[in-house]
Design an enzyme around this catalytic site. Structure first.
Site, PDB file in Angstrom:
ATOM      1  N   LYS A  20      43.742  49.623  47.358  1.00 49.31           N
ATOM      2  CA  LYS A  20      43.268  48.727  47.778  1.00 49.31           C
ATOM      3  C   LYS A  20      44.443  47.791  48.493  1.00 49.31           C
ATOM      4  O   LYS A  20      45.646  48.730  48.888  1.00 49.31           O
ATOM      5  CB  LYS A  20      43.756  47.624  45.970  1.00 49.31           C
ATOM      6  CG  LYS A  20      42.621  48.504  44.976  1.00 49.31           C
ATOM      7  CD  LYS A  20      42.789  47.699  43.939  1.00 49.31           C
ATOM      8  CE  LYS A  20      41.855  47.904  42.939  1.00 49.31           C
ATOM      9  NZ  LYS A  20      41.418  47.647  41.540  1.00 49.31           N
ATOM     10  N   PHE A  66      38.082  36.472  35.829  1.00 53.23           N
ATOM     11  CA  PHE A  66      39.095  37.879  36.890  1.00 53.23           C
ATOM     12  C   PHE A  66      38.548  37.630  37.925  1.00 53.23           C
ATOM     13  O   PHE A  66      38.508  37.918  39.263  1.00 53.23           O
ATOM     14  CB  PHE A  66      39.917  38.325  36.209  1.00 53.23           C
ATOM     15  CG  PHE A  66      38.739  39.721  35.787  1.00 53.23           C
ATOM     16  CD1 PHE A  66      38.470  40.498  36.806  1.00 53.23           C
ATOM     17  CD2 PHE A  66      38.726  39.943  34.466  1.00 53.23           C
ATOM     18  CE1 PHE A  66      37.640  41.309  36.275  1.00 53.23           C
ATOM     19  CE2 PHE A  66      38.173  40.884  33.928  1.00 53.23           C
ATOM     20  CZ  PHE A  66      37.180  41.595  35.242  1.00 53.23           C
ATOM     21  N   ASN A 124      46.649  45.834  40.777  1.00 52.02           N
ATOM     22  CA  ASN A 124      46.474  47.548  40.469  1.00 52.02           C
ATOM     23  C   ASN A 124      47.155  48.412  40.891  1.00 52.02           C
ATOM     24  O   ASN A 124      47.131  49.847  40.475  1.00 52.02           O
ATOM     25  CB  ASN A 124      45.902  47.667  38.272  1.00 52.02           C
ATOM     26  CG  ASN A 124      44.203  48.150  39.286  1.00 52.02           C
ATOM     27  OD1 ASN A 124      44.144  47.278  40.452  1.00 52.02           O
ATOM     28  ND2 ASN A 124      43.280  48.125  37.862  1.00 52.02           N
ATOM     29  N   HIS A 127      41.239  51.944  42.383  1.00 47.50           N
ATOM     30  CA  HIS A 127      40.289  51.821  41.643  1.00 47.50           C
ATOM     31  C   HIS A 127      40.091  52.978  41.295  1.00 47.50           C
ATOM     32  O   HIS A 127      40.292  53.839  42.464  1.00 47.50           O
ATOM     33  CB  HIS A 127      39.497  51.374  42.756  1.00 47.50           C
ATOM     34  CG  HIS A 127      37.606  51.552  42.711  1.00 47.50           C
ATOM     35  ND1 HIS A 127      37.924  50.518  41.166  1.00 47.50           N
ATOM     36  CD2 HIS A 127      36.636  51.993  42.270  1.00 47.50           C
ATOM     37  CE1 HIS A 127      36.281  50.387  40.542  1.00 47.50           C
ATOM     38  NE2 HIS A 127      35.955  51.691  41.454  1.00 47.50           N
TER      39      HIS A 127
END
Length: 185
Positions: A20, A66, A124, A127
């Site tokens: 990401k 979110f 995070n 993915h």
């Protein structure tokens, strides 16, 4: 004396991995971990998604609180999408990633990628596909030119090898032995 060959096995399963935007600078480090974990990187591409593309990619998350932050985050910079392959790729990749919430990952899966590279519940770092069907869909999204044929397993794989691969190898190797070329390459 008869030589008994072990039954051939086909182990390949594919999953989509995404590095990401916030950890794109750790790409080489993460790829090294991926390769050392027994994965093969089949395809790789660096791209930047628009908010609309992110909305389409994460369509199953639409309506969740979110979702707007997720699409903004994923379109905030370049990402690296990779098709990973290995035996049980999806489950091994999920295990290597750890829980989607990085804060929880630090407590329950301290050695996971998300515990190490993630910063919070949303960011995070990486993915991973959740299932075979989502992996196929996500790979097609990120790599539209990819050919995703079902990989035969079990009896279908043995039948394919017996019908197509073994006869071709036998004929080719037999011809090679009869001719005995000075330079077989």
């Amino acid at each position: 004396m008869e030589v008994v060959m072990p039954e051939p096995q086909i182990y390949v399963e594919r999953t989509l991995a995404i590095i990401k935007p916030d950890i794109i600078d750790k790409e080489e480090e993460i790829e090294d971990i991926i390769l050392r974990s027994g994965f093969h990187i089949v395809q790789k591409r660096k791209l930047q998604l628009s908010p609309e593309q992110c909305s389409n990619f994460y369509a199953e998350q639409f309506g969740k609180v979110f979702f707007p932050n997720l699409t903004a985050y994923m379109s905030s910079g370049p990402i690296v999408a990779m098709v990973l392959a290995r035996n049980c790729a999806i489950s091994y990749w999920k295990e290597l990633l750890g829980p989607s919430n990085s804060l929880r990952a630090r407590i329950t899966h301290a050695h996971s990628l998300r515990a190490f590279y993630g910063t919070d519940e949303l960011r995070n770092g990486l993915h991973g596909s959740l299932s075979i069907s989502s992996a196929e869909k996500e790979i097609r999204f990120m790599f539209p030119e990819a050919i995703l044929e079902p990989i035969p397993t079990g009896q279908r794989a043995r039948d394919y090898l017996n019908l197509y691969v073994k006869p071709t190898l036998l004929a080719g190797l037999t011809a090679l032995c009869k001719v005995k070329p000075p330079d077989p390459l």
